[in-house]
Design a protein around this motif. Structure first.
Motif, PDB file in Angstrom:
ATOM      1  N   ALA A   7      43.306  39.346  41.508  1.00 15.86           N
ATOM      2  CA  ALA A   7      42.800  40.355  40.577  1.00 15.86           C
ATOM      3  C   ALA A   7      41.958  39.634  39.532  1.00 15.86           C
ATOM      4  O   ALA A   7      42.485  38.999  38.617  1.00 15.86           O
ATOM      5  CB  ALA A   7      43.952  41.113  39.925  1.00 15.86           C
ATOM      6  N   ASP A   8      40.644  39.711  39.702  1.00 14.65           N
ATOM      7  CA  ASP A   8      39.718  38.996  38.821  1.00 14.65           C
ATOM      8  C   ASP A   8      38.407  39.771  38.793  1.00 14.65           C
ATOM      9  O   ASP A   8      37.951  40.248  39.830  1.00 14.65           O
ATOM     10  CB  ASP A   8      39.486  37.575  39.345  1.00 14.65           C
ATOM     11  N   SER A   9      37.801  39.890  37.631  1.00 15.32           N
ATOM     12  CA  SER A   9      36.558  40.652  37.508  1.00 15.32           C
ATOM     13  C   SER A   9      35.344  39.911  38.080  1.00 15.32           C
ATOM     14  O   SER A   9      34.319  40.522  38.360  1.00 15.32           O
ATOM     15  CB  SER A   9      36.293  41.017  36.044  1.00 15.32           C
ATOM     16  N   SER A  10      35.455  38.622  38.301  1.00 10.94           N
ATOM     17  CA  SER A  10      34.335  37.828  38.802  1.00 10.94           C
ATOM     18  C   SER A  10      34.271  37.848  40.329  1.00 10.94           C
ATOM     19  O   SER A  10      35.196  37.381  41.006  1.00 10.94           O
ATOM     20  CB  SER A  10      34.461  36.378  38.323  1.00 10.94           C
ATOM     21  N   ASP A  11      33.156  38.358  40.850  1.00 13.90           N
ATOM     22  CA  ASP A  11      32.950  38.368  42.299  1.00 13.90           C
ATOM     23  C   ASP A  11      32.998  36.954  42.867  1.00 13.90           C
ATOM     24  O   ASP A  11      33.567  36.728  43.930  1.00 13.90           O
ATOM     25  CB  ASP A  11      31.596  38.994  42.658  1.00 13.90           C
ATOM     26  N   VAL A  13      34.526  34.196  41.644  1.00 13.66           N
ATOM     27  CA  VAL A  13      35.889  33.645  41.622  1.00 13.66           C
ATOM     28  C   VAL A  13      36.695  34.226  42.779  1.00 13.66           C
ATOM     29  O   VAL A  13      37.383  33.491  43.504  1.00 13.66           O
ATOM     30  CB  VAL A  13      36.580  33.917  40.271  1.00 13.66           C
ATOM     31  N   ARG A  14      36.607  35.548  42.961  1.00 17.15           N
ATOM     32  CA  ARG A  14      37.357  36.181  44.053  1.00 17.15           C
ATOM     33  C   ARG A  14      36.908  35.645  45.410  1.00 17.15           C
ATOM     34  O   ARG A  14      37.738  35.338  46.274  1.00 17.15           O
ATOM     35  CB  ARG A  14      37.212  37.702  44.013  1.00 17.15           C
ATOM     36  N   LYS A  15      35.585  35.499  45.594  1.00 17.18           N
ATOM     37  CA  LYS A  15      35.050  35.033  46.880  1.00 17.18           C
ATOM     38  C   LYS A  15      35.497  33.604  47.184  1.00 17.18           C
ATOM     39  O   LYS A  15      35.943  33.307  48.296  1.00 17.18           O
ATOM     40  CB  LYS A  15      33.522  35.122  46.858  1.00 17.18           C
ATOM     41  N   VAL A  16      35.388  32.715  46.202  1.00 18.80           N
ATOM     42  CA  VAL A  16      35.783  31.318  46.398  1.00 18.80           C
ATOM     43  C   VAL A  16      37.284  31.217  46.667  1.00 18.80           C
ATOM     44  O   VAL A  16      37.719  30.544  47.619  1.00 18.80           O
ATOM     45  CB  VAL A  16      35.377  30.458  45.180  1.00 18.80           C
ATOM     46  N   ALA A  17      38.090  31.876  45.837  1.00 17.62           N
ATOM     47  CA  ALA A  17      39.541  31.834  46.021  1.00 17.62           C
ATOM     48  C   ALA A  17      39.930  32.449  47.363  1.00 17.62           C
ATOM     49  O   ALA A  17      40.814  31.925  48.060  1.00 17.62           O
ATOM     50  CB  ALA A  17      40.245  32.539  44.873  1.00 17.62           C
ATOM     51  N   HIS A  18      39.272  33.543  47.734  1.00 17.57           N
ATOM     52  CA  HIS A  18      39.556  34.205  49.012  1.00 17.57           C
ATOM     53  C   HIS A  18      39.345  33.230  50.179  1.00 17.57           C
ATOM     54  O   HIS A  18      40.210  33.104  51.051  1.00 17.57           O
ATOM     55  CB  HIS A  18      38.644  35.425  49.169  1.00 17.57           C
ATOM     56  N   LYS A  19      38.221  32.538  50.157  1.00 15.69           N
ATOM     57  CA  LYS A  19      37.911  31.595  51.238  1.00 15.69           C
ATOM     58  C   LYS A  19      38.954  30.480  51.311  1.00 15.69           C
ATOM     59  O   LYS A  19      39.498  30.200  52.382  1.00 15.69           O
ATOM     60  CB  LYS A  19      36.513  31.004  51.028  1.00 15.69           C
ATOM     61  N   GLU A  30      41.537  41.563  47.500  1.00 20.88           N
ATOM     62  CA  GLU A  30      40.899  41.377  46.203  1.00 20.88           C
ATOM     63  C   GLU A  30      40.906  42.671  45.409  1.00 20.88           C
ATOM     64  O   GLU A  30      40.879  43.756  45.984  1.00 20.88           O
ATOM     65  CB  GLU A  30      39.440  40.938  46.384  1.00 20.88           C
ATOM     66  N   ALA A  31      40.936  42.516  44.082  1.00 18.01           N
ATOM     67  CA  ALA A  31      40.799  43.655  43.170  1.00 18.01           C
ATOM     68  C   ALA A  31      39.931  43.195  42.006  1.00 18.01           C
ATOM     69  O   ALA A  31      40.122  42.102  41.480  1.00 18.01           O
ATOM     70  CB  ALA A  31      42.156  44.116  42.674  1.00 18.01           C
ATOM     71  N   LYS A  32      38.979  44.042  41.605  1.00 20.85           N
ATOM     72  CA  LYS A  32      38.070  43.647  40.525  1.00 20.85           C
ATOM     73  C   LYS A  32      38.600  44.008  39.149  1.00 20.85           C
ATOM     74  O   LYS A  32      38.061  43.570  38.139  1.00 20.85           O
ATOM     75  CB  LYS A  32      36.693  44.266  40.745  1.00 20.85           C
ATOM     76  N   ASP A  33      39.675  44.822  39.095  1.00 25.70           N
ATOM     77  CA  ASP A  33      40.266  45.189  37.809  1.00 25.70           C
ATOM     78  C   ASP A  33      41.734  45.567  38.010  1.00 25.70           C
ATOM     79  O   ASP A  33      42.225  45.645  39.142  1.00 25.70           O
ATOM     80  CB  ASP A  33      39.477  46.314  37.129  1.00 25.70           C
ATOM     81  N   ASP A 105      39.567  24.917  41.629  1.00 30.11           N
ATOM     82  CA  ASP A 105      38.784  24.506  42.782  1.00 30.11           C
ATOM     83  C   ASP A 105      39.722  24.365  43.974  1.00 30.11           C
ATOM     84  O   ASP A 105      40.902  24.697  43.897  1.00 30.11           O
ATOM     85  CB  ASP A 105      38.028  23.202  42.506  1.00 30.11           C
ATOM     86  N   ARG A 106      39.196  23.870  45.061  1.00 33.39           N
ATOM     87  CA  ARG A 106      39.981  23.743  46.290  1.00 33.39           C
ATOM     88  C   ARG A 106      41.238  22.891  46.060  1.00 33.39           C
ATOM     89  O   ARG A 106      42.322  23.248  46.515  1.00 33.39           O
ATOM     90  CB  ARG A 106      39.120  23.118  47.394  1.00 33.39           C
ATOM     91  N   ASN A 107      41.120  21.777  45.339  1.00 31.44           N
ATOM     92  CA  ASN A 107      42.274  20.899  45.110  1.00 31.44           C
ATOM     93  C   ASN A 107      43.366  21.598  44.322  1.00 31.44           C
ATOM     94  O   ASN A 107      44.548  21.483  44.648  1.00 31.44           O
ATOM     95  CB  ASN A 107      41.843  19.620  44.389  1.00 31.44           C
TER      96      ASN A 107
END
Length: 119
Positions: A7-11, A13-19, A30-33, A105-107
């Protein structure tokens, strides 16, 4: 497979974390709000949720998840920009299980989520 929600408003951040988290074996949503996150939780409660402290209603989201049936079993990470004790304590009082510092980040995500108690 463990379900994890971001749950993060940043597309971005969500995309990177999702991957990254998908590669670690999580089924990621994912949720934007907070409203969107709560609706998704009502439909299917995740095992783990990352809640960004910057979204409107972040603390209410955590409290509402905790009050749901089986909400006590959800591992909630409260994501903060800096290790500010007041902000972190508000998250803890709302029901956060743990904290993540941004930017991550990934680490950082691998270290936090490869833990055998989460996977």
């Amino acid at each position: 497979m463990k379900r994890l929600m971001i749950a993060d408003s940043s597309d971005i951040v969500r995309k990177v974390a999702h991957k990254i988290l998908s590669e670690l074996g999580y089924q990621v949503s994912e949720a934007k709000d907070a409203r969107e996150a709560m609706q998704a939780c009502a439909a299917q409660l995740p095992h783990v949720i990352i809640v960004d402290s910057g979204i409107d209603g972040a603390l209410d989201l955590i409290t509402n998840i905790r009050s749901m049936p089986k909400g006590a079993s959800v591992r909630i990470f409260y994501c903060v920009i800096e290790a500010d004790l007041k902000t972190m304590m508000r998250g803890k009082r709302a029901g956060a299980s743990d904290f993540l510092l941004k930017p991550f980040d990934r680490n950082v995500l691998t270290k936090a989520f490869e833990d055998k108690s989460l996977a």
